[in-house]
Design an enzyme around this catalytic site. Structure first.
Site, PDB file in Angstrom:
ATOM      1  NE  ARG A 137      -7.678 -36.215  15.964  1.00 50.35           N
ATOM      2  CZ  ARG A 137      -7.404 -35.069  16.575  1.00 50.35           C
ATOM      3  NH1 ARG A 137      -6.866 -34.049  15.917  1.00 50.35           N
ATOM      4  NH2 ARG A 137      -7.689 -34.905  17.847  1.00 50.35           N
ATOM      5  CB  THR A 417      -6.922 -25.865  14.477  1.00 45.05           C
ATOM      6  OG1 THR A 417      -6.523 -26.663  15.581  1.00 45.05           O
ATOM      7  CG2 THR A 417      -7.625 -26.749  13.476  1.00 45.05           C
TER       8      THR A 417
HETATM    9  O1  DON Z   1      -8.576 -31.957  17.076  1.00 46.52           O
HETATM   10  C1  DON Z   1      -8.861 -31.166  17.951  1.00 46.52           C
HETATM   11  O2  DON Z   1      -9.967 -31.033  18.399  1.00 46.52           O
HETATM   12  C2  DON Z   1      -7.773 -30.270  18.478  1.00 46.52           C
HETATM   13  N1  DON Z   1      -6.488 -30.877  18.331  1.00 46.52           N
HETATM   14  C3  DON Z   1      -7.855 -29.014  17.729  1.00 46.52           C
HETATM   15  C4  DON Z   1      -6.921 -28.053  18.324  1.00 46.52           C
HETATM   16  C5  DON Z   1      -7.307 -26.729  17.999  1.00 46.52           C
HETATM   17  O3  DON Z   1      -8.259 -26.437  17.348  1.00 46.52           O
HETATM   18  C6  DON Z   1      -6.469 -25.783  18.595  1.00 46.52           C
HETATM   19  N2  DON Z   1      -6.715 -24.557  17.966  1.00 46.52           N
HETATM   20  N3  DON Z   1      -7.277 -23.907  17.436  1.00 46.52           N
END
Ligand code: DON
Length: 606
Positions: A137, A417
């Protein structure tokens, strides 16, 4: 019973398709046809076999029938990346090697989410029972402050935690892939980065899925850095048409430095210099010291059980593993099968479990290095789930009360994502989810680097103490601090049975991720769906605040919705939820399912 029969039929069909993959069996069938004495029958048989071989050349996913294979499976959001991963497996690489190569390939072919400028998590379950995880992360730069986005009137100015140069955090992807490879890989690192370099340097056909972003770039020239335009538009001006070859020489050069120098090829040297020069020039925060300090870490996944299955998922700073296991623990005591899949009563119990797990997420979870007293064991325990279940009324929705926590803001999130599921011939499984946060992240490319930077600062709670019914969260565990990792919902998960991987699951979708993964696990373990059926089935989402449920388009019938609403639930947005590329391992066969919600996704096996 019906579910079992359906499964048996799918399995029979899958085996048939798998059989057709073996060329020696094809040859045998053809020779047999040629030997048939009756001329008419012989011609008919040859024609029919040829037709079968042409139309069903491999075990291809078709709607609710998964791809089957016996030696390896790679499922991703882009077919070229799946091909890269499968080649690694065919050449003797293991699931970690394939994950590394696939993730680098996606950084080229899926710029909306595939990345080297973002971060994520990888959960691993070996065929030998070894279970581990990698946390890569992003981290906040050293120069951040807790209230850096709060303006004089107490609100966030210009959405700056989500947009612009201050939203960028120190990327983790390269460090994570490097560490996973160092610990568990068997192939040469260079061989795993080379396919991505080839895709960047030689180019690949631009995808239709990229068109809205490219068009927006072309139209929005004023507010975008020229470096972003040059990376994505032909000559910095024109949108690549779908199918037109798109080359990314700067990205290729960044990847070459990673190939040649590994971790240091990103965090030190030329790439680090280009990135930090750009930051300094444009008011960003990331320095050479931030990059040099960044490390990924190997951690143990959180563990839970559900009806005899072991659940391994990501621990904090992801909230995914804890919330997933809390919800499964609550639901384990109900006879869900008898309620019927997506019946109003079933959806009610799911919603109430979601409401409770997401309230705990907001109250307790953040980066463990900054929250040493997080009650992880308690949240994962069955007795705690018993308490939560006892507060559920089986007929009536409970309220979502933010006053309990003071101040909460759940900002709207994008859906970008991406998730990768891989299984190799030794039964080693990798579940990897990584992100830039928004689709195309911050939309910022530092001059000369060719890759997009994340806008992960938006995943911190931006206004201390500000929590409200609209979904703003301001709880302490996830406030901004130097070197801190922001809370995530990403939930790469491996479900095991008898000590061996059984399901490899994960998805994008911001906070919806945890609920999508949970419903897919329920679809298989309670309703006996095959992998593709489980992935395709309509999903719902509730996240405590705001107090409304999201359905998928055509997901839930109007009469079911009426029964559900009669219990006191409110249905809000109707939106597609996630792209959950998944694999099941059952009776020695691998079943891959690329979620049809993904434009270019593909499951490939061999
Ligand atoms: O880490 C997270 O929970 C978000 N940054 C994830 C973002 C996300 O999944 C957006 N799209 N699908």
């Amino acid at each position: 019973m019906v579910a079992v029969q359906t499964y048996a039929f799918d399995r029979m069909l899958s085996c048939h398709l798998l059989t057709l993959n073996h060329s020696w069996i094809r040859s045998f069938i053809l020779i047999f046809c040629f030997l048939i004495p009756k001329r008419m029958l012989r011609y008919l048989s040859i024609t029919f076999s040829a037709f079968l071989f042409i139309t069903l050349p491999t075990s291809a996913q078709s709607g609710r029938i998964p791809v089957t294979a016996d030696s390896g499976m790679v499922v991703t959001s882009h077919h070229l990346a799946s091909e890269v991963g499968i080649e690694v497996l065919k050449n003797g690489g293991n699931a970690i090697d394939a994950a590394v190569a696939t993730a680098f390939a996606l950084a080229v072919t899926l710029p909306a989410a595939g990345n080297i400028g973002g971060g994520g998590f990888l959960v691993y379950h070996g065929g030998d029972g070894h279970v581990t995880a990698f946390n890569f992360r992003e981290k906040a730069p050293l120069a951040v402050t807790e209230t850096m986005f709060v303006g004089p009137d107490g609100t966030i100015v210009d959405n700056a935690n989500h947009e612009g140069i201050l939203s960028v955090c120190v990327p983790g992807t390269v460090a994570g892939l490097w560490l996973a490879h160092q610990r568990l890989g068997v192939s040469d690192w260079e061989d795993l980065v080379d396919p991505a370099i080839a895709l960047a340097m030689d180019g690949f056909p631009s995808s239709r899925a990229m068109q809205p972003f490219l068009t927006q770039l072309a139209e929005k020239s004023d507010s975008l850095y020229m470096s972003t335009r040059h990376a994505f538009l032909k000559d910095g001006e024109r949108v690549y048409e779908p199918g037109e070859t798109w080359k990314q020489p700067d990205l290729g050069a960044s990847l070459m430095r990673i190939r040649d120098e590994g971790h240091d090829g990103f965090y030190l040297g030329e790439t680090a210099r280009l990135l930090t020069d750009f930051m300094a020039q444009h008011g960003g925060l990331i320095t050479m010291e931030d990059l040099a300090l960044y490390t990924a870490e190997e951690v143990q996944p959180v563990h839970g059980t559900f009806h005899g299955h072991d659940i391994y998922a990501m621990r904090p700073p992801s909230s995914g593993g804890i919330a997933l296991i809390t919800m499964l623990n609550i639901l384990e005591a109900y006879d869900l099968e008898s309620l019927g899949h997506n019946s109003a009563q079933y959806l009610h119990l799911l919603t109430e479990s979601m409401r409770r797990a997401y309230a705990d997420r907001a109250e307790h979870i953040g980066d463990p290095n900054f929250n040493p007293d997080m009650p992880v064991d308690r949240l994962l325990s069955k007795p705690y789930a018993d308490q939560l279940r006892a507060s559920i009324d089986e007929d009536t929705a409970s309220p979502s009360d933010p006053s309990k926590l003071g101040h909460i803001y759940l900002h709207p999130e994008s859906e970008e994502t991406t998730h990768i599921s891989i299984v190799d011939a030794d039964g080693n499984a990798v579940s990897l989810t990584y992100t830039l946060e928004y689709s195309y992240g911050s939309q910022i490319v530092a001059d000369g680097t060719g890759f997009l930077l994340n806008n992960e600062m938006g995943d911190f709670n931006p206004i201390p103490g500000d929590t409200n019914i609209h979904g703003r969260i301001g709880t302490n565990p996830n406030l901004i601090a130097p070197q801190k990792r922001m809370l995530s919902s990403m939930t790469p998960t491996i479900v095991a049975k008898d000590g061996k991987p059984y399901l490899v699951v994960g998805t994008p979708g911001g906070r919806t991720i945890i609920n999508s993964v949970m419903q897919i696990i329920l679809n298989v373990t309670i309703f006996d769906m095959n992998m593709a059926q489980a992935v395709e089935a309509p999903r719902i989402h509730h996240q405590w605040l705001p107090n409304s449920t999201r359905f998928e388009p055509w997901g839930i019938s109007p009469d079911t919705r009426a029964l559900y609403e009669a219990k006191g639930h409110q249905v809000g947005a109707i939106r597609t939820q996630g792209r959950a590329h998944s694999i099941m391992i059952r009776d020695g066969l691998l079943y891959g399912a690329a979620d049809s919600r993904s434009y270019d996704g593909r499951a490939i096996g061999f």
